[in-house]
Design a protein around this motif. Sequence first.
Motif, mmCIF file in Angstrom:
data_model
loop_
_atom_site.group_PDB
_atom_site.id
_atom_site.type_symbol
_atom_site.label_atom_id
_atom_site.label_comp_id
_atom_site.label_asym_id
_atom_site.label_seq_id
_atom_site.Cartn_x
_atom_site.Cartn_y
_atom_site.Cartn_z
ATOM 1 N N LEU A 1 16.542 -4.961 -1.008
ATOM 2 C CA LEU A 1 16.885 -3.684 -1.637
ATOM 3 C C LEU A 1 16.272 -3.576 -3.037
ATOM 4 O O LEU A 1 15.850 -2.491 -3.448
ATOM 5 C CB LEU A 1 18.402 -3.512 -1.698
ATOM 6 C CG LEU A 1 19.086 -3.391 -0.334
ATOM 7 C CD1 LEU A 1 20.595 -3.368 -0.499
ATOM 8 C CD2 LEU A 1 18.593 -2.166 0.415
ATOM 9 N N ARG A 2 16.181 -4.696 -3.753
ATOM 10 C CA ARG A 2 15.531 -4.681 -5.068
ATOM 11 C C ARG A 2 14.039 -4.383 -4.947
ATOM 12 O O ARG A 2 13.461 -3.751 -5.823
ATOM 13 C CB ARG A 2 15.755 -6.005 -5.794
ATOM 14 C CG ARG A 2 17.151 -6.130 -6.350
ATOM 15 C CD ARG A 2 17.334 -7.431 -7.090
ATOM 16 N NE ARG A 2 18.660 -7.479 -7.682
ATOM 17 C CZ ARG A 2 19.293 -8.586 -7.993
ATOM 18 N NH1 ARG A 2 18.727 -9.766 -7.783
ATOM 19 N NH2 ARG A 2 20.497 -8.538 -8.524
ATOM 20 N N ALA A 3 13.413 -4.835 -3.876
ATOM 21 C CA ALA A 3 11.996 -4.515 -3.655
ATOM 22 C C ALA A 3 11.825 -3.001 -3.482
ATOM 23 O O ALA A 3 10.921 -2.399 -4.069
ATOM 24 C CB ALA A 3 11.466 -5.260 -2.429
ATOM 25 N N LEU A 4 12.701 -2.389 -2.704
ATOM 26 C CA LEU A 4 12.652 -0.934 -2.525
ATOM 27 C C LEU A 4 12.951 -0.213 -3.840
ATOM 28 O O LEU A 4 12.285 0.769 -4.187
ATOM 29 C CB LEU A 4 13.630 -0.499 -1.433
ATOM 30 C CG LEU A 4 13.637 0.979 -1.062
ATOM 31 C CD1 LEU A 4 12.270 1.437 -0.574
ATOM 32 C CD2 LEU A 4 14.696 1.243 0.003
ATOM 33 N N ALA A 5 13.914 -0.715 -4.594
ATOM 34 C CA ALA A 5 14.249 -0.112 -5.891
ATOM 35 C C ALA A 5 13.088 -0.242 -6.873
ATOM 36 O O ALA A 5 12.810 0.692 -7.633
ATOM 37 C CB ALA A 5 15.509 -0.757 -6.465
ATOM 38 N N PHE A 6 12.387 -1.374 -6.854
ATOM 39 C CA PHE A 6 11.232 -1.533 -7.736
ATOM 40 C C PHE A 6 10.152 -0.517 -7.384
ATOM 41 O O PHE A 6 9.566 0.117 -8.265
ATOM 42 C CB PHE A 6 10.648 -2.952 -7.664
ATOM 43 C CG PHE A 6 9.352 -3.066 -8.425
ATOM 44 C CD1 PHE A 6 9.369 -3.229 -9.802
ATOM 45 C CD2 PHE A 6 8.132 -2.960 -7.785
ATOM 46 C CE1 PHE A 6 8.177 -3.295 -10.520
ATOM 47 C CE2 PHE A 6 6.944 -3.019 -8.486
ATOM 48 C CZ PHE A 6 6.969 -3.192 -9.867
ATOM 49 N N MET A 7 9.884 -0.348 -6.099
ATOM 50 C CA MET A 7 8.865 0.622 -5.694
ATOM 51 C C MET A 7 9.250 2.023 -6.153
ATOM 52 O O MET A 7 8.425 2.759 -6.689
ATOM 53 C CB MET A 7 8.650 0.597 -4.192
ATOM 54 C CG MET A 7 7.560 1.547 -3.744
ATOM 55 S SD MET A 7 7.287 1.473 -1.976
ATOM 56 C CE MET A 7 5.730 2.348 -1.883
ATOM 57 N N SER A 8 10.493 2.387 -5.957
ATOM 58 C CA SER A 8 10.968 3.700 -6.392
ATOM 59 C C SER A 8 10.814 3.862 -7.900
ATOM 60 O O SER A 8 10.340 4.893 -8.387
ATOM 61 C CB SER A 8 12.428 3.870 -5.981
ATOM 62 O OG SER A 8 12.943 5.081 -6.475
ATOM 63 N N SER A 9 11.183 2.844 -8.645
ATOM 64 C CA SER A 9 11.062 2.882 -10.100
ATOM 65 C C SER A 9 9.597 2.974 -10.541
ATOM 66 O O SER A 9 9.267 3.699 -11.473
ATOM 67 C CB SER A 9 11.715 1.635 -10.703
ATOM 68 O OG SER A 9 11.472 1.561 -12.082
ATOM 69 N N ALA A 10 8.727 2.234 -9.857
ATOM 70 C CA ALA A 10 7.305 2.275 -10.199
ATOM 71 C C ALA A 10 6.745 3.686 -10.031
ATOM 72 O O ALA A 10 5.963 4.162 -10.852
ATOM 73 C CB ALA A 10 6.524 1.288 -9.333
ATOM 74 N N VAL A 11 7.173 4.367 -8.982
ATOM 75 C CA VAL A 11 6.683 5.720 -8.727
ATOM 76 C C VAL A 11 7.304 6.732 -9.692
ATOM 77 O O VAL A 11 6.615 7.570 -10.259
ATOM 78 C CB VAL A 11 6.974 6.125 -7.257
ATOM 79 C CG1 VAL A 11 6.691 7.597 -7.028
ATOM 80 C CG2 VAL A 11 6.177 5.259 -6.307
ATOM 81 N N ASN A 12 8.604 6.641 -9.881
ATOM 82 C CA ASN A 12 9.322 7.669 -10.638
ATOM 83 C C ASN A 12 9.409 7.445 -12.135
ATOM 84 O O ASN A 12 9.579 8.403 -12.883
ATOM 85 C CB ASN A 12 10.740 7.816 -10.079
ATOM 86 C CG ASN A 12 10.749 8.358 -8.679
ATOM 87 O OD1 ASN A 12 10.097 9.344 -8.387
ATOM 88 N ND2 ASN A 12 11.469 7.699 -7.798
ATOM 89 N N GLU A 13 9.341 6.198 -12.590
ATOM 90 C CA GLU A 13 9.629 5.931 -13.994
ATOM 91 C C GLU A 13 8.579 5.120 -14.740
ATOM 92 O O GLU A 13 8.719 4.917 -15.943
ATOM 93 C CB GLU A 13 10.969 5.184 -14.086
ATOM 94 C CG GLU A 13 12.113 5.951 -13.480
ATOM 95 C CD GLU A 13 13.361 5.090 -13.296
ATOM 96 O OE1 GLU A 13 13.401 3.968 -13.835
ATOM 97 O OE2 GLU A 13 14.283 5.552 -12.618
ATOM 98 N N SER A 14 7.538 4.633 -14.070
ATOM 99 C CA SER A 14 6.608 3.716 -14.737
ATOM 100 C C SER A 14 5.926 4.352 -15.943
ATOM 101 O O SER A 14 5.725 3.692 -16.957
ATOM 102 C CB SER A 14 5.561 3.195 -13.756
ATOM 103 O OG SER A 14 4.783 4.258 -13.238
ATOM 104 N N TYR A 15 5.575 5.613 -15.848
ATOM 105 C CA TYR A 15 4.883 6.259 -16.965
ATOM 106 C C TYR A 15 5.776 6.327 -18.201
ATOM 107 O O TYR A 15 5.320 6.126 -19.320
ATOM 108 C CB TYR A 15 4.408 7.655 -16.565
ATOM 109 C CG TYR A 15 3.668 8.338 -17.687
ATOM 110 C CD1 TYR A 15 2.407 7.916 -18.057
ATOM 111 C CD2 TYR A 15 4.248 9.389 -18.397
ATOM 112 C CE1 TYR A 15 1.726 8.518 -19.100
ATOM 113 C CE2 TYR A 15 3.580 9.996 -19.437
ATOM 114 C CZ TYR A 15 2.315 9.559 -19.782
ATOM 115 O OH TYR A 15 1.650 10.144 -20.821
ATOM 116 N N ARG A 16 7.066 6.586 -17.990
ATOM 117 C CA ARG A 16 7.999 6.702 -19.114
ATOM 118 C C ARG A 16 8.552 5.366 -19.593
ATOM 119 O O ARG A 16 8.792 5.175 -20.775
ATOM 120 C CB ARG A 16 9.180 7.599 -18.726
ATOM 121 C CG ARG A 16 8.847 9.051 -18.607
ATOM 122 C CD ARG A 16 10.109 9.897 -18.397
ATOM 123 N NE ARG A 16 10.978 9.422 -17.330
ATOM 124 C CZ ARG A 16 10.879 9.778 -16.060
ATOM 125 N NH1 ARG A 16 9.941 10.609 -15.696
ATOM 126 N NH2 ARG A 16 11.712 9.326 -15.162
#
Length: 190
Positions: free
Chosen positions: A85-100
């Motif tokens: 689940l952390r792997a999925l959460a990391f991917m989501s974070s990379a897409v949605n929040e990495s720029y910020r």
Amino acid sequence: MAFEPKSCKDCTQNDPKADAAAVYMLIKFRFSNVRSFRDEQEFSMVAAPFHDNEKAVLRPPSLREGLLGSAGIYGANASGKTNALRALAFMSSAVNESYRSWPPNGGVPREAFRLDPDSDQKPSLFEVDFLLKGVRHQYGFIADSTRIQQEWLFVYPTNRKQTWFRRDPGEMRFSEKMPGEKRTIESLTR
């Protein structure tokens, strides 16, 4: 993953005002070299070819396979359920929040496989297949600790693969079908 559609019309509706959960459905999630997982793993919502409970299988018109409306991850303590689940959460974070939230020159804050020191030098894979408004999409990236090495978006609007976006070392390619300001997107990537 808590969304449980009542029928396939729930996973194919085209109403732009509809709740996002009603127009998005996970098909598969693949990852490798993440926390307690060295080798590639896949979480799949694709139904097995059994016919004992057809009512539980969703049949989106745009897919050959049936999909499960819900699934669970089972295993012993310390077997990797939370890390998946952390792997999925990391991917989501990379897409949605990495720029910020990622430092501009700080690399990629991934967590490689922890039980082999050489794994930190190898890239991690993250890929998700999903339905969005009834159309299959496949998005993924390969990253090491310094940068995103590869990234792609394939879309199947007529059940045939179209490459909408592809990034390889030193090169980004966009299809004309890819919406948005392509040069702006390219300038903001790491």
